[in-house]
Design an enzyme around this catalytic site. Structure first.
Site, PDB file in Angstrom:
ATOM      1  N   ASP A 189      -4.328 -13.926   1.511  1.00  9.98           N
ATOM      2  CA  ASP A 189      -4.108 -15.363   1.345  1.00  9.98           C
ATOM      3  C   ASP A 189      -4.886 -16.127   2.409  1.00  9.98           C
ATOM      4  O   ASP A 189      -5.214 -15.588   3.462  1.00  9.98           O
ATOM      5  CB  ASP A 189      -2.622 -15.696   1.491  1.00  9.98           C
ATOM      6  CG  ASP A 189      -1.785 -15.014   0.419  1.00  9.98           C
ATOM      7  OD1 ASP A 189      -2.347 -14.649  -0.622  1.00  9.98           O
ATOM      8  OD2 ASP A 189      -0.575 -14.846   0.658  1.00  9.98           O
TER       9      ASP A 189
HETATM   10  N1  URA Z   1       1.067 -10.298   0.739  1.00 10.95           N
HETATM   11  C1  URA Z   1       1.036 -11.637   0.787  1.00 10.95           C
HETATM   12  O1  URA Z   1       2.007 -12.316   0.481  1.00 10.95           O
HETATM   13  N2  URA Z   1      -0.113 -12.230   1.198  1.00 10.95           N
HETATM   14  C2  URA Z   1      -1.217 -11.545   1.591  1.00 10.95           C
HETATM   15  O2  URA Z   1      -2.226 -12.142   1.965  1.00 10.95           O
HETATM   16  C3  URA Z   1      -1.153 -10.140   1.527  1.00 10.95           C
HETATM   17  C4  URA Z   1       0.007  -9.543   1.100  1.00 10.95           C
END
Ligand code: URA
Length: 243
Positions: free
Chosen positions: A103
């Site tokens: 993310d």
């Molecule tokens: N899980 C999440 O919620 N975000 C990420 O970036 C990776 C794993």
């Protein structure tokens, strides 16, 4: 392939640095001092030395990036900066791309490569490649919730996650989570399902790769030969198990 292109593809020197090194008598091909940077070499057969170091040809490029906050894991984006903006124009031209997604506000280890086959195999849901994340949560996680997490959680869309591992700090509002799958926003959604919230997320390992502190946030490095070979082995083995 031209010698200067070979050296720049192996990330040893830019084309102009290669030319200078050849002029300075610092490049040897099969034991003979190279006379011209545009001579033809056989990347996989010739023995090439640059400033006393053997240069082994790698077909693919593998980069370990320590992703900072605020960058999206995409090759281009109309609004946000992408992780490719942290690399050089040469690498972008080579066609490297992020192997998997983090993310925008997740930090840490990201592999970038131009080896599409390897990426495909490492990301295939069948292969359950392990990823570890350091996290912080808004509220402490109870024993019951840790058990639910480890058994597999039902997300808001009805998907039941695979069992995951959670190792809690003493304060119980942080620790390490290990996943063997990679659904969209998975950890955040798993914590949401437990009525909690992720406040910090950083990937610290992916397959055989570990975020080792050698690079600050936003910095990157090439994988060593050993790291690249290990990753290729894992991908190779997962291909075999798919047959
Ligand atoms: N899980 C999440 O919620 N975000 C990420 O970036 C990776 C794993």
């Amino acid at each position: 392939m031209r010698l200067d292109r070979f050296l720049s593809e192996c990330a040893v020197a830019t084309r102009s640095e290669s030319k200078r090194a050849v002029r300075g008598g610092e490049v040897f091909v099969n034991g003979v001092c190279a006379r011209s940077a545009d001579m033809t070499v056989e990347p996989e057969r010739d023995e090439i030395f640059f400033r006393g170091q053997r240069v082994v040809y790698r077909k693919y490029t593998y980069i370990l990036l320590n992703k900072p906050d605020g960058y999206v894991s995409a090759t281009d984006d109309t609004r946000d900066k992408t992780v490719l903006d942290l690399l050089t124009p040469e690498l972008r031209k080579k066609g490297v791309f992020p192997c998997g997604r983090l993310d925008k506000n997740t930090l840490g280890l990201m592999l970038l490569t131009d080896n599409g086959d390897l990426a495909h195999r490492l990301l295939s849901p069948k292969n359950h490649v392990e990823k570890k994340y350091r996290f912080k949560s808004k509220f402490p996680i109870s024993h019951e919730d840790a058990k639910r997490f480890e058994a597999g959680v039902t997300l808001e869309d009805g998907y039941v996650t695979l069992p995951a591992k959670i190792e809690l700090d003493e304060s119980r509002d942080g620790g390490i989570i290990t996943l063997r799958e990679g659904k969209y926003h998975q950890i955040k959604r798993m914590l949401d399902s437990l009525g909690n919230k992720i406040t910090y997320l950083e990937r610290i390992s992916f397959a055989s790769l570990v975020l080792d502190g050698s690079r600050a946030r936003g910095e990157w490095r090439y994988l060593s030969d050993t790291e690249a070979a290990e990753l290729e082995n894992i991908a190779e083995r997962s291909q075999c198990s798919e047959k």
